[in-house]
Design an enzyme around this catalytic site. Sequence first.
Site, PDB file in Angstrom:
ATOM      1  CG  LEU A   1      31.911 -56.642 -52.667  1.00  0.00           C
ATOM      2  CD1 LEU A   1      30.490 -56.364 -52.233  1.00  0.00           C
ATOM      3  CD2 LEU A   1      32.207 -57.903 -51.800  1.00  0.00           C
ATOM      4  CG  ASP A   2      33.592 -62.164 -57.147  1.00  0.00           C
ATOM      5  OD1 ASP A   2      34.858 -61.599 -57.413  1.00  0.00           O
ATOM      6  OD2 ASP A   2      33.888 -63.494 -56.400  1.00  0.00           O
ATOM      7  NE  ARG A   3      27.839 -58.425 -64.662  1.00  0.00           N
ATOM      8  CZ  ARG A   3      27.627 -58.260 -65.788  1.00  0.00           C
ATOM      9  NH1 ARG A   3      28.816 -58.732 -66.438  1.00  0.00           N
ATOM     10  NH2 ARG A   3      26.662 -57.970 -66.310  1.00  0.00           N
TER      11      ARG A   3
ATOM     12  CG  HIS B   1      35.797 -66.149 -57.985  1.00  0.00           C
ATOM     13  ND1 HIS B   1      36.069 -66.623 -59.377  1.00  0.00           N
ATOM     14  CD2 HIS B   1      35.319 -64.826 -58.179  1.00  0.00           C
ATOM     15  CE1 HIS B   1      35.763 -65.889 -60.139  1.00  0.00           C
ATOM     16  NE2 HIS B   1      35.317 -64.579 -59.540  1.00  0.00           N
TER      17      HIS B   1
END
Length: 255
Positions: A56-58, A161
Amino acid sequence: MTNPLSLLYRDDHLVAVHKPSGLLVHRSKLAGGEREFLLQRLRNQLGQRVYPVHRLDRPTSGVMIFALDSATAARLGESFAARQVAKRYLAVVRGVGPGQERLDYALREEDGSRPKAEMPALEALTEVKRLDSVELPVSVDRYPTSRYSLMEVRPLTGRRHQIRRHLSRRGYPIIGDAKHGKGNHNRFFAGRLGCPRLLLAAVELSFEHPVEGGWIDISCGLDSGMTALFQRFGWAGHLPLDGARQRQAPLLAST
C-alpha cells in the site's frame, strides 16, 4: 509510546492489520530519514518475523496482509500476482464522479529507474462506482459551490499509483493527492475539514487461504479523521467496520 497496530485477523499462517496513513510498509530508497515502518512495528508487536505479500502506498490506509512464514508468503504472493485477490477501496474525489464505470487507461510504471518515456505502457483496469456525493456552499475553485463524491474502487490490476492516476485522468482526483490532485481542494480539506491526508483507504480484501483453503473476507474501518468526515458529509451509512469471515464459496468474477 506508539499505539499498537489494530489486528483484523490472525491464524497460524497469516495476520492482517490496519495500516495507518503516512506509515511506510518497509525500508526503501524512498524512506529518507524515516525510522518507523509497518513491518518493524508489527514484528515487534507480535514478537516474530512477518513477511509482506503486497503493498500500500505510504499515504493510503487500510487492510494489509502479512504471512508468518516464507512458504505462505510465496503462495499468497502468487495469488496477488495472478489477480486472484479481490480488493475494495473507498476514495473521496473532487466533483460528481461516474455512477459506474471501468477505467482502462494503460499506465507506465513509475519506479524512477529510467525516464518514463522509455517505460512500456502496461494494461491497467479499475472499476469505479459512485456511492454518494455532497455539495458544499463554499467556493474552493472557480464555482460558487464545491462538489465531492465518495467512490468505491476495485482495481483489477496492480500498477503503481493505479487508483490515484486513473481517477485523476478521468477528471476526479482524490482529495489529498499531492502529485495527481488539486492543491486548492487539498488545502481546503486539510485546513477547514481536518483531513490533511490522502482520502484513499483499502477497506476490504478477499482471497483463498493459501494453506487451509476456503475464502477469507477481511474488512477494515476508517481512521478517526475519515470517519468524522463521512459523518459530516452524511455518508455514515457507508462506513466500513473491522471484521473477518471465512466461507467456502469461491469469489464471483468481475464483469
